[in-house]
Each structure stands twice: as structure tokens, then as C-alpha cells.
Design a protein around this motif. Structure first.
Motif, PDB file in Angstrom:
ATOM      1  N   ASN A  84       0.862  -1.172   0.000  1.00  0.00           N
ATOM      2  CA  ASN A  84       0.000   0.000   0.000  1.00  0.00           C
ATOM      3  C   ASN A  84       0.898   1.220   0.000  1.00  0.00           C
ATOM      4  O   ASN A  84       1.676   1.422   0.950  1.00  0.00           O
ATOM      5  CB  ASN A  84      -0.876   0.028   1.265  1.00  0.00           C
ATOM      6  CG  ASN A  84      -2.238  -0.588   1.028  1.00  0.00           C
ATOM      7  OD1 ASN A  84      -2.648  -0.807  -0.103  1.00  0.00           O
ATOM      8  ND2 ASN A  84      -2.945  -0.859   2.107  1.00  0.00           N
ATOM      9  N   CYS A 141      -2.387  -5.080   8.238  1.00  0.00           N
ATOM     10  CA  CYS A 141      -3.058  -3.977   7.556  1.00  0.00           C
ATOM     11  C   CYS A 141      -4.491  -3.885   8.051  1.00  0.00           C
ATOM     12  O   CYS A 141      -5.115  -4.903   8.362  1.00  0.00           O
ATOM     13  CB  CYS A 141      -3.024  -4.189   6.048  1.00  0.00           C
ATOM     14  SG  CYS A 141      -3.829  -2.868   5.114  1.00  0.00           S
ATOM     15  N   VAL A 142      -5.029  -2.681   8.074  1.00  0.00           N
ATOM     16  CA  VAL A 142      -6.414  -2.463   8.487  1.00  0.00           C
ATOM     17  C   VAL A 142      -7.389  -3.177   7.542  1.00  0.00           C
ATOM     18  O   VAL A 142      -8.526  -3.471   7.901  1.00  0.00           O
ATOM     19  CB  VAL A 142      -6.709  -0.936   8.570  1.00  0.00           C
ATOM     20  CG1 VAL A 142      -6.812  -0.312   7.182  1.00  0.00           C
ATOM     21  CG2 VAL A 142      -7.940  -0.639   9.409  1.00  0.00           C
ATOM     22  N   GLY A 237      -1.114  -1.064   9.577  1.00  0.00           N
ATOM     23  CA  GLY A 237      -0.033  -0.637   8.684  1.00  0.00           C
ATOM     24  C   GLY A 237      -0.044   0.824   8.314  1.00  0.00           C
ATOM     25  O   GLY A 237       1.018   1.413   8.085  1.00  0.00           O
ATOM     26  N   PHE A 238      -1.222   1.433   8.283  1.00  0.00           N
ATOM     27  CA  PHE A 238      -1.248   2.816   7.796  1.00  0.00           C
ATOM     28  C   PHE A 238      -0.562   3.798   8.736  1.00  0.00           C
ATOM     29  O   PHE A 238      -0.274   4.926   8.344  1.00  0.00           O
ATOM     30  CB  PHE A 238      -2.683   3.258   7.438  1.00  0.00           C
ATOM     31  CG  PHE A 238      -3.652   3.453   8.581  1.00  0.00           C
ATOM     32  CD1 PHE A 238      -3.715   4.660   9.257  1.00  0.00           C
ATOM     33  CD2 PHE A 238      -4.531   2.441   8.948  1.00  0.00           C
ATOM     34  CE1 PHE A 238      -4.646   4.867  10.273  1.00  0.00           C
ATOM     35  CE2 PHE A 238      -5.465   2.630   9.961  1.00  0.00           C
ATOM     36  CZ  PHE A 238      -5.509   3.849  10.633  1.00  0.00           C
TER      37      PHE A 238
HETATM   38 MO   LIG Z   1      -2.760  -0.687   5.488  1.00  0.00          MO
END
Ligand SMILES: [Mo]
Ligand SMILES: Nc1nc2c(c(=O)[nH]1)N[C@H]1C(S)=C(S)[C@@H](COP(=O)(O)O)O[C@H]1N2
Length: 323
Positions: A84, A141-142, A237-238
């Protein structure tokens, strides 16, 4: 803490050559100390470690067994091919295909806000004092997928402490490069560019918070956030800002990209929590990249399995409200 003289960058000093020598320097020092098993020469890496494609320069680092999850690590191809990084497109394969346009040398980092030492510094001077270690971290990751990644980096706390944040520094903000020519995804208004992330200062100072410069023993590929990205393994992750050009210490909680884009869906904390669902999907389980289409989803752990190290940061905080 080391007492470092940090010369600020004068614009005339930023030359590609300087960074070329830095890369060479890293490589040379690595080879100088090489114990063959830990540090294969770049040309031989493919045979020494089948996962590692030849390419980015080898780094000199020490494995840190304290932070090494025992699950099998994802392959180099998975880690660098499924990303991403919206600055290079929205599909998971876009960053690997498009991030070649990012120039990571020369690179400078601006330190701003509530700290005694601020200014713009050469990446070289930022990195020089920090011995590199390898930490194998879970990455969640979300969106519901996960990986296991052997990062190379150093504690974020060691870097931040050098700038002597003052008593008003309650948060740290990380800003990604803004350059729509190098980052073609920024030509579309997907997010309010540049990408901004942030942490509470005690989160940033937690020993797990890693300033990442490499993966699988080599310099970070562009699609993973070269030349400098953070990773907080207990958060979605963001929270890991990539290709960072500015670190700012602030008194107020920074407005970060995802909560700004969609406040009902993404909170500032973004701690991995199987009990608090995303409004559009469950967070109770995750799909391990590379496990195969029919592999069962795995249960997601509170704080991604790092509760022992980080739960104390959130004592007294309602994790359903501060998500
Ligand atoms: Mo993510
Ligand atoms: N600048 C920037 N940083 C970013 C993103 C992004 O789109 N732009 N995506 C985030 C998200 S959602 C994730 S899951 C991780 C992915 O990191 P990886 O590609 O190294 O696995 O990067 C984070 N950092």
C-alpha cells in the motif's frame, strides 16, 4: 544518548555524488565486517538466500533476537510486491511497478516544532550514528491481511532523542515527500497530499517503534518507503509513514491522512484490536499473505501480539472510543 553535531543542509551541498558515496560507504563497511553467512556479497545473495533478489545494496546489521517472531517470514517478493503506497497507485502491485520514479538520493529530513534541535539534515548525517539491527515483526493492515517482515532499522526513540524534544512535545508527526512528478499518484486527489501520520510521543519512544531503512538485509526498495519509513508493529499498517521528509514535534494531536479522509472509519491510534471492528468489516481475523487461497484466516491478536510491550501505553484509555 549520543551528543551529535548535526550540520544543517545548505542547498548548495545537496549533490547526488555525496549520496552515491554514502551508499558505497555503507556497502564497503558492510563487506569489511562480513561474516559470510550474515552478509553475502551482493552478487552472491541470490544463491545464499533464495528469497532475496539481487538489487538493492546490502546493509551491515545485527539480528536482534529479542524481536523476532517465530512465524515464517514472508518472501522478499511478497514483501516488495504487495504494498500500500497510494502515491504510486491504489492496487497492491502498483507500487512495485511505479515506484522506480522516486529518487531517494539525495534525501534530507527536516526536524521541526517543539524540540531544541530543529533544521534540515542530510540523510547521511541522520543515519550515521545508528547501528542497524534486524527485527522480524508482524505487520497487520487495516484491510485484514498480514505479513511477517524482517526489517532492518534502529529504534525511533534513539533518533528522536537526538533532537531533544521539549516538554510541550506531546505528539510526533511524520510527513511523506510531496512531489507529483516522482509520485504520480499525487496527481489524483485520492488523499489530501502529502501523506501525514502521527503518534503520541510515548508511543514513538516505545522500544518497539522502529525507524526502518531496509528489509531482508538490503536497502529498502522504493515501494516499501525508501529511504526512511517507520514501523509500529502493534498498529495497523497505515500508521507507518513511508518516504519521510519531515518529523515535527507538536503539542496538539496532528490531523493525520486517514482520519482526515474518513473520520468515521480511521482513528488516530489505529491499534490492532480484534474486538473493535472497522465500520465496514470485522477485525477479528486476518489473511496471511502467501498462505494460499484456502488457508484458514488467523485470529488477530490484541495489539497484534505485542500487548506485553505496549498495553501500558493505553491504560485508562477506552479503546472503543480511541480506536
Ligand atoms: Mo494498510
Ligand atoms: N506515504 C504513504 N505511507 C504509507 C501508505 C501510503 O499510502 N502512503 N500506506 C500505509 C499502509 S495502509 C500500509 S498497510 C503500509 C504498507 O507498508 P508496506 O508496503 O511496506 O507493507 O504503508 C503505510 N504507509
Amino acid at each position: 544518548m549520543r551528543d551529535l553535531k548535526l550540520p544543517a543542509v545548505r542547498p548548495s551541498e545537496i549533490t547526488a555524488e555525496r549520496y552515491f558515496h554514502m551508499r558505497r560507504g555503507l556497502l564497503a563497511s558492510g563487506l569489511g565486517l562480513a561474516t559470510a553467512s550474515l552478509l553475502p556479497a551482493p552478487g552472491r545473495a541470490a544463491s545464499a538466500a533464495p528469497n532475496v533478489a539481487p538489487g538493492p545494496a546490502a546493509l551491515r546489521y545485527t539480528p536482534n533476537p529479542r524481536y523476532a517472531v517465530t512465524d515464517r517470514s514472508n518472501s522478499y517478493e511478497e514483501i516488495t510486491g504487495y504494498n500500500n503506497f497510494y502515491e504510486f497507485g491504489l492496487d497492491k502491485s502498483d507500487p512495485a511497478a511505479n515506484a522506480g520514479s522516486l529518487r531517494t538520493r539525495p534525501w534530507s529530513l527536516t526536524i521541526a516544532g517543539e524540540a531544541e534541535v530543529t533544521g534540515t539534515f542530510h540523510l547521511e548525517d541522520i543515519l550515521k550514528p545508528h547501528p542497524l539491527e534486524e527485527r522480524i515483526y508482524r505487520h497487520r493492515c487495516v484491510e485484514g491481511w498480514s505479513m511477517v517482515i524482517p526489517w532492518v532499522g534502529f529504534p525511533l526513540a534513539d533518533l528522536l532523542a537526538r533532537f531533544r524534544p521539549n516538554s510541550r512535545a506531546k505528539y510526533v508527526e511524520f510527513t511523506t515527500l510531496l512531489d507529483p512528478r516522482q509520485m504520480p499518484g499525487q496527481q489524483r486527489a485520492v488523499l489530501d497530499w502529502p501523506y501525514v501520520e502521527g503518534l503520541r510521543i510515548d508511543e514513538a519512544m516505545n522500544p518497539l517503534a522502529l525507524m526502518v531503512v531496509g528489509v531482508y538485509g538490503r536497502e529498502l526498495p522504493n515501494q516499501n518507503g525508501a529511504p526512511l519509513r517507520v514501523h509500529l508493529p502493534w498498529k495497523y499498517g497505515f500508521k507507518s509513514g513511508k518516504s519521510i521528509v519531515r518529523i515535527r514535534f507538536t503539542e496538539r494531536q496532528p490531523l493525520t491522512s486517514w482520519p482526515a479522509a474518513s473520520p468515521g472509519e480511521y482513528g488516530f491510534y489505529a491499534n490492532v484490536n480484534p474486538m473493535v471492528d472497522h465500520p465496514r468489516w470485522s477485525q477479528a481475523t486476518e489473511r496471511r499473505i502467501g498462505a494460499g487461497l484456502f488457508a484458514p484466516r488467523r485470529p488477530t491478536e490484541l495489539f497484534n501480539g505485542y500487548a506485553e510491550q505496549v498495553a501500558g501505553l493505553y491504560r485508562g484509555l477506552d479503546l472503543r472510543r480511541s480506536y
